[in-house]
Write a protein that holds these residues in place. Sequence first.
Motif, mmCIF file in Angstrom:
data_model
loop_
_atom_site.group_PDB
_atom_site.id
_atom_site.type_symbol
_atom_site.label_atom_id
_atom_site.label_comp_id
_atom_site.label_asym_id
_atom_site.label_seq_id
_atom_site.Cartn_x
_atom_site.Cartn_y
_atom_site.Cartn_z
ATOM 1 N N ARG A 293 0.831 -1.207 0.000
ATOM 2 C CA ARG A 293 0.000 0.000 0.000
ATOM 3 C C ARG A 293 0.870 1.263 0.000
ATOM 4 N N ALA A 294 1.982 1.191 0.788
ATOM 5 C CA ALA A 294 2.886 2.341 0.816
ATOM 6 C C ALA A 294 3.527 2.552 -0.558
ATOM 7 N N ARG A 295 3.910 1.431 -1.198
ATOM 8 C CA ARG A 295 4.517 1.553 -2.521
ATOM 9 C C ARG A 295 3.504 2.057 -3.541
ATOM 10 N N GLU A 296 2.264 1.571 -3.410
ATOM 11 C CA GLU A 296 1.225 2.053 -4.320
ATOM 12 C C GLU A 296 1.021 3.553 -4.145
ATOM 13 N N THR A 297 1.057 3.999 -2.886
ATOM 14 C CA THR A 297 0.934 5.430 -2.629
ATOM 15 C C THR A 297 2.101 6.192 -3.243
ATOM 16 N N ASP A 298 3.330 5.647 -3.019
ATOM 17 C CA ASP A 298 4.513 6.287 -3.601
ATOM 18 C C ASP A 298 4.440 6.282 -5.127
ATOM 19 N N LEU A 299 3.941 5.146 -5.670
ATOM 20 C CA LEU A 299 3.844 5.039 -7.121
ATOM 21 C C LEU A 299 2.857 6.056 -7.677
ATOM 22 N N ARG A 300 1.719 6.201 -6.983
ATOM 23 C CA ARG A 300 0.747 7.194 -7.441
ATOM 24 C C ARG A 300 1.336 8.605 -7.374
ATOM 25 N N GLU A 301 2.077 8.861 -6.284
ATOM 26 C CA GLU A 301 2.698 10.184 -6.169
ATOM 27 C C GLU A 301 3.758 10.374 -7.261
ATOM 28 N N SER A 302 4.570 9.308 -7.490
ATOM 29 C CA SER A 302 5.603 9.405 -8.526
ATOM 30 C C SER A 302 4.969 9.580 -9.903
ATOM 31 N N GLU A 303 3.881 8.847 -10.136
ATOM 32 C CA GLU A 303 3.203 8.964 -11.418
ATOM 33 C C GLU A 303 2.630 10.361 -11.599
ATOM 34 N N ALA A 304 2.080 10.904 -10.514
ATOM 35 C CA ALA A 304 1.533 12.262 -10.595
ATOM 36 C C ALA A 304 2.646 13.262 -10.893
ATOM 37 N N LYS A 305 3.809 13.080 -10.226
ATOM 38 C CA LYS A 305 4.940 13.969 -10.476
ATOM 39 C C LYS A 305 5.423 13.825 -11.919
ATOM 40 N N PHE A 306 5.498 12.553 -12.377
ATOM 41 C CA PHE A 306 5.957 12.317 -13.740
ATOM 42 C C PHE A 306 5.025 12.986 -14.746
ATOM 43 N N ARG A 307 3.717 12.823 -14.538
ATOM 44 C CA ARG A 307 2.754 13.434 -15.459
ATOM 45 C C ARG A 307 2.878 14.957 -15.429
ATOM 46 N N ALA A 308 3.064 15.515 -14.204
ATOM 47 C CA ALA A 308 3.201 16.962 -14.108
ATOM 48 C C ALA A 308 4.437 17.440 -14.865
ATOM 49 N N ILE A 309 5.571 16.722 -14.681
ATOM 50 C CA ILE A 309 6.800 17.097 -15.375
ATOM 51 C C ILE A 309 6.649 16.912 -16.880
ATOM 52 N N ALA A 310 6.077 15.736 -17.269
ATOM 53 C CA ALA A 310 5.935 15.445 -18.695
ATOM 54 C C ALA A 310 5.026 16.448 -19.386
ATOM 55 N N ASP A 311 3.974 16.866 -18.674
ATOM 56 C CA ASP A 311 3.027 17.807 -19.287
ATOM 57 C C ASP A 311 3.597 19.217 -19.393
ATOM 58 N N THR A 312 4.644 19.516 -18.604
ATOM 59 C CA THR A 312 5.253 20.843 -18.695
ATOM 60 C C THR A 312 6.378 20.892 -19.721
ATOM 61 N N MET A 313 6.781 19.729 -20.240
ATOM 62 C CA MET A 313 7.860 19.707 -21.227
ATOM 63 C C MET A 313 7.342 20.189 -22.577
ATOM 64 N N PRO A 314 8.205 20.871 -23.350
ATOM 65 C CA PRO A 314 7.776 21.324 -24.686
ATOM 66 C C PRO A 314 7.666 20.177 -25.684
ATOM 67 N N GLN A 315 8.375 19.062 -25.407
ATOM 68 C CA GLN A 315 8.320 17.918 -26.310
ATOM 69 C C GLN A 315 7.085 17.064 -26.034
ATOM 70 N N MET A 316 6.730 16.289 -27.042
ATOM 71 C CA MET A 316 5.714 15.253 -26.855
ATOM 72 C C MET A 316 6.396 14.053 -26.205
ATOM 73 N N VAL A 317 5.823 13.539 -25.117
ATOM 74 C CA VAL A 317 6.404 12.412 -24.364
ATOM 75 C C VAL A 317 5.456 11.229 -24.447
ATOM 76 N N TRP A 318 6.011 10.040 -24.643
ATOM 77 C CA TRP A 318 5.198 8.830 -24.710
ATOM 78 C C TRP A 318 5.964 7.661 -24.101
ATOM 79 N N SER A 319 5.249 6.601 -23.782
ATOM 80 C CA SER A 319 5.880 5.385 -23.258
ATOM 81 C C SER A 319 5.126 4.178 -23.769
ATOM 82 N N THR A 320 5.833 3.046 -23.791
ATOM 83 C CA THR A 320 5.238 1.795 -24.257
ATOM 84 C C THR A 320 5.623 0.651 -23.321
#
Length: 626
Positions: A293-320
């Motif tokens: 549960r703690a890791r899931e919480t950390d993962l959600r926080e990390s994912e939120a941070k990643f999305r925030a960073i990715a959405d502020t980048m001028p480039q288009m970002v994708w993952s597979t």
Amino acid sequence: MVPARDTPTPIEATVALLDGDPVLPSIDATFRALLASSGDCIKLLDLDGRLIYMNDSGRRIMEVDDFDALRGRPWHDFWRGTGNQLARDAVEAARGGETAEYFGAADTAKGNPRYWHVKVRPVVSRDGTVTHILSVSRDISISKRAAETIDRMEVAAASAAKAEAEKLRRLFEDAPSFMCVLKGPEHIFEMTNTAYREVFGSHDVVGKPARVALGEMGERGCFEHLDTVYLTGAPHVGSGVQINLDDSAEVPARKIFVSFVSKPIFADDGTIEGILIEGRDVSTQKRNEIMLRARETDLRESEAKFRAIADTMPQMVWSTLPDGFHDYYNARWYEFTGVPVGSTDGENWKGLFHPEDQPRAWAKWRHSLLTGETYEIEYRLRHHTGVYRWTLGRALPIRDEDGRITRWFGTCTDIDDAKRDAEYTALLSHELSHRIKNIFAIVHGLIGLSARNFPEAKAFAEDLRLRIAALGRAHDFARPCGELSRPVSGKTTLHAVLREILKPYPALDEGRLTITGEDTGMDDRAATPIALVFHELATNASKYGALSVPGGRVTIACKCRDGECVIGWIEDGGPEVPGEPEKTGFGTRLSSVSMESHLGGRIVRKWHARGLEVEMVFPEASLRRI
């Protein structure tokens, strides 16, 4: 001794008739009928215990065909084992006027075993004297065998019950889950198994009430649920219950989590006599759940941070995923393409590529997926305006500790404006290069015209004209190489540049000027200093050195190893060289400066009698841009 009677008994009357006639010829018919009607084996013995008479029923039971063969035999001889001594004791008792009774085994006349219940009593005369002994034997073989069978069955049943009880005890003791049995309304510990003692400690709890044995461990409603199970008979299930263990020699103070079920134990009459508790230590699973549960919480926080960073980048970002399935795009992607969110997941992204670029992009992407190599390619991507714009696509694999690819992360960068700017710059460069070539031609012509007006400067003018021509040829390599401006000499290598620079000298075609050794690629960065150095060497060799006479030769040897290039200029067969000149000309100084400042190398000259030897050493990286 038995006292005498006034009236003789039938036995006494019979005994009286026996006197003098051992074969009993005169026994009265009534007594004979009595003996014959009895279902028992009745025998008459003398005082020594020898057989005198046996009734008909006895003969049938004993399977006697010829009684005369048995008459007179000691009675105890018929008995087996302890029966022999019992028969002797009975005869002795009857001879003394006592009645005896015993059980014993004796075979029939035909050897068939029988088991008997025997009563032995004395036969007395009128005067009270014991004259004979009467034995009445009842065949109880069937009941004996039945009793023995019952005994064996009882023993077997008891043994089976004991074995079953032992089996149940072992199953209870060795059960992987912890188990304990509590008796009565006080929940007294009756037994615990190995797993219970491993979980809760081996301190003795048997015989103690739960409230005493468990102490603080029994808090949080433990006793209440035991009372409920005992009173209602309804099982109780506990899942992930926290228990604080007391500090002991076996188990230090710690917190554990257990899951268990408490079930009532019913007596034969249906009443509840105790409780069985069975469970397991789930501390590891519980802690893993907490960590998860703690890791899931950390993962959600990390994912939120990643999305925030990715959405502020001028480039288009994708993952597979590792197989190339696209499952994420940032906000820039949807802003650029204008497609609905999620519509390009999987392989739907291919439709946004320019049709001419799709096969190339797809082949490159499949190659990266198979090899794990970096994905990098330029393609045209459809803009939300409907116009295709040039884009730089790059992706790198993310690997786990074992080197397996777990995900691909990539970017798309809009380079359309930069690419158009580069094309425009190339066009300008091409035009500038063309004009520079024209300037070289004009300067070349001006020098020629000036030389006609000043004949005394003809040699100087010719030398300058040749240098201008060498610079012009070097310019073909130095100028920008775009689609509109490619080198006229084709592939740019060190050997190609040297041949282009030395082309005006006939010795190259005659084979007296040769280029040997390793070739290596180069670009416009090194063309000018290389052209200046070798034009100066070739010019001097043509005037004063090996190329000034028909038999002279020049060898240019190239070697590139371990990031370093060495080019040797070796003259042979020319005029004898008296030694190093006292002064160096402008051309020699210019070539040295070019080698040192532009290529970061050095020139070493050796003046041999047979000819000049020059060695140029410089980093291979200086020949081309990194």
